[in-house]
Design an enzyme around this catalytic site. Structure first.
Site, PDB file in Angstrom:
ATOM      1  CB  SER A   6      10.972   3.621 120.193  1.00 56.00           C
ATOM      2  OG  SER A   6       9.878   4.249 119.646  1.00 56.00           O
ATOM      3  CG  HIS A  31      13.512   5.229 116.838  1.00 57.69           C
ATOM      4  ND1 HIS A  31      14.267   4.747 115.783  1.00 57.69           N
ATOM      5  CD2 HIS A  31      12.279   4.957 116.660  1.00 57.69           C
ATOM      6  CE1 HIS A  31      13.531   4.108 114.910  1.00 57.69           C
ATOM      7  NE2 HIS A  31      12.311   4.203 115.271  1.00 57.69           N
ATOM      8  CG  ASP A  33       8.818   5.468 115.844  1.00 59.00           C
ATOM      9  OD1 ASP A  33       9.472   4.623 114.976  1.00 59.00           O
ATOM     10  OD2 ASP A  33       9.153   4.741 117.131  1.00 59.00           O
ATOM     11  CG  MET A  35       4.013   6.742 113.060  1.00 59.01           C
ATOM     12  SD  MET A  35       3.306   5.416 113.726  1.00 59.01           S
ATOM     13  CE  MET A  35       4.560   4.454 114.681  1.00 59.01           C
ATOM     14  CG  HIS A  69      11.323   4.836 111.421  1.00 61.33           C
ATOM     15  ND1 HIS A  69      10.960   3.926 112.354  1.00 61.33           N
ATOM     16  CD2 HIS A  69      11.320   4.616 110.336  1.00 61.33           C
ATOM     17  CE1 HIS A  69      10.260   2.810 111.414  1.00 61.33           C
ATOM     18  NE2 HIS A  69      10.600   3.364 110.318  1.00 61.33           N
ATOM     19  CG  MET A  71       7.069   4.489 109.802  1.00 63.43           C
ATOM     20  SD  MET A  71       6.750   3.749 111.297  1.00 63.43           S
ATOM     21  CE  MET A  71       7.639   5.154 112.228  1.00 63.43           C
ATOM     22  CG  MET A 140      10.166  -1.448 109.371  1.00 62.82           C
ATOM     23  SD  MET A 140      10.491  -0.345 111.063  1.00 62.82           S
ATOM     24  CE  MET A 140       9.058  -0.970 111.906  1.00 62.82           C
ATOM     25  CG  ASP A 177      12.104   0.166 114.706  1.00 59.76           C
ATOM     26  OD1 ASP A 177      11.582   0.033 115.928  1.00 59.76           O
ATOM     27  OD2 ASP A 177      11.399   1.362 114.329  1.00 59.76           O
TER      28      ASP A 177
HETATM   29  C1  DX5 Z   1       6.726   0.800 115.041  1.00 59.09           C
HETATM   30  C2  DX5 Z   1       7.918   1.956 115.309  1.00 59.09           C
HETATM   31  C3  DX5 Z   1       8.971   1.293 116.369  1.00 59.09           C
HETATM   32  C4  DX5 Z   1       8.365   0.895 117.739  1.00 59.09           C
HETATM   33  C5  DX5 Z   1       9.186   0.186 118.491  1.00 59.09           C
HETATM   34  O1  DX5 Z   1       6.145   1.219 113.950  1.00 59.09           O
HETATM   35  O2  DX5 Z   1       8.775   2.073 114.224  1.00 59.09           O
HETATM   36  O3  DX5 Z   1      10.062   2.143 116.732  1.00 59.09           O
HETATM   37  O4  DX5 Z   1       8.058   2.224 118.406  1.00 59.09           O
HETATM   38  O5  DX5 Z   1       8.581  -0.150 119.637  1.00 59.09           O
HETATM   39  P1  DX5 Z   1       8.625  -1.727 120.225  1.00 59.09           P
HETATM   40  O6  DX5 Z   1      10.102  -1.924 120.705  1.00 59.09           O
HETATM   41  O7  DX5 Z   1       7.765  -1.706 121.409  1.00 59.09           O
HETATM   42  O8  DX5 Z   1       8.231  -2.493 119.334  1.00 59.09           O
HETATM   43 ZN    ZN Z   2      10.496   3.118 114.605  1.00 59.74          ZN
END
Ligand code: DX5
Ligand code: ZN
Length: 219
Positions: A6, A31, A33, A35, A69, A71, A140, A177
């Protein structure tokens, strides 16, 4: 075990340098993320940054696929913005839509694998009836929103149950994740995770490649 680092936990201002230091032959996916500041408190990046990541990865051989991913509160609006980027996997959250089947089918029509993600509090049963229309379930193991949080152990039961359901749906990929590290990777592999996402375990280390190798050696 397939590994999806990520990049949220990496130095986002120097992604070229970050990618340059990674042995891409070890990396299955990158990956991303996304948001939106609504479904989760932070805003990270969107489709333009994701396209830029894809362009940067174009220089690498082998080239890892993008594991996006989402969110976001309105996946029905956001999902189509990622079609032209052609990620390998496009995942939205079960908590954010009443129409997961339609969304998954639109994603699949683009030749992209459709994933659904479940927050720790969302029961697995919410997707039980639609598993044949999905390619991937992302469990998650932290509340979404931030990297660097501790692994929530209630995911073990969910993983075991999903791995059992997978016997009926062998096409399904199971991804986990959040909070993945060298302490939980052996059990994740043993209980049936196919892909693990790891942010801080990989990027907050001196030797990124050694960390990826540690996660990958379980199968
Ligand atoms: C959280 C994200 C994860 C996060 C993972 O909202 O979806 O992908 O970046 O990071 P670690 O491995 O540090 O939990
Ligand atoms: Zn993620």
């Amino acid at each position: 075990m397939q590994v999806s680092p990520s990049i949220l936990a990496s130095d986002l201002t120097r992604l070229d340098k970050v990618f340059g230091s990674m042995d891409m032959s070890l990396v299955d996916y990158i990956h991303i993320d996304v948001m939106d500041g609504h479904f989760v408190p932070p805003i990270t990046f969107g489709e333009s940054y994701t396209q830029m990541v894809k362009n940067l990865l174009g220089e690498f051989h082998p080239q890892p696929g993008l594991d996006v991913h989402l969110m976001v509160e309105s996946p029905d609006k956001e999902v189509p913005k990622y079609f032209s980027i052609k990620p390998s996997i496009l995942t939205f959250h079960a908590e954010t839509t009443h129409f997961p089947l339609r969304l998954a089918s639109e994603i699949r029509k683009q030749g992209i694998r459709a994933g659904i993600s479940l927050n720790p509090a969302t029961p697995l049963e919410s997707v039980e009836n639609i598993l044949d229309s999905l390619d991937l379930v992302l469990l998650m193991s932290v509340e979404p929103g931030y990297y660097g949080q501790p692994f929530i152990s209630s995911v073990w039961d969910k993983l075991e149950k999903l791995a059992d359901w997978k016997k009926k749906y062998p096409h399904l990929t199971i991804e986990v994740d959040g909070g993945v590290d060298d302490k939980n990777i052996e059990k994740l592999s043993r209980l049936g995770a196919d892909i693990v996402v790891a942010g801080s375990y990989i990027f907050k280390a001196q030797d990124i490649n050694e960390r990826i190798r540690t996660l990958k050696k379980y199968s």
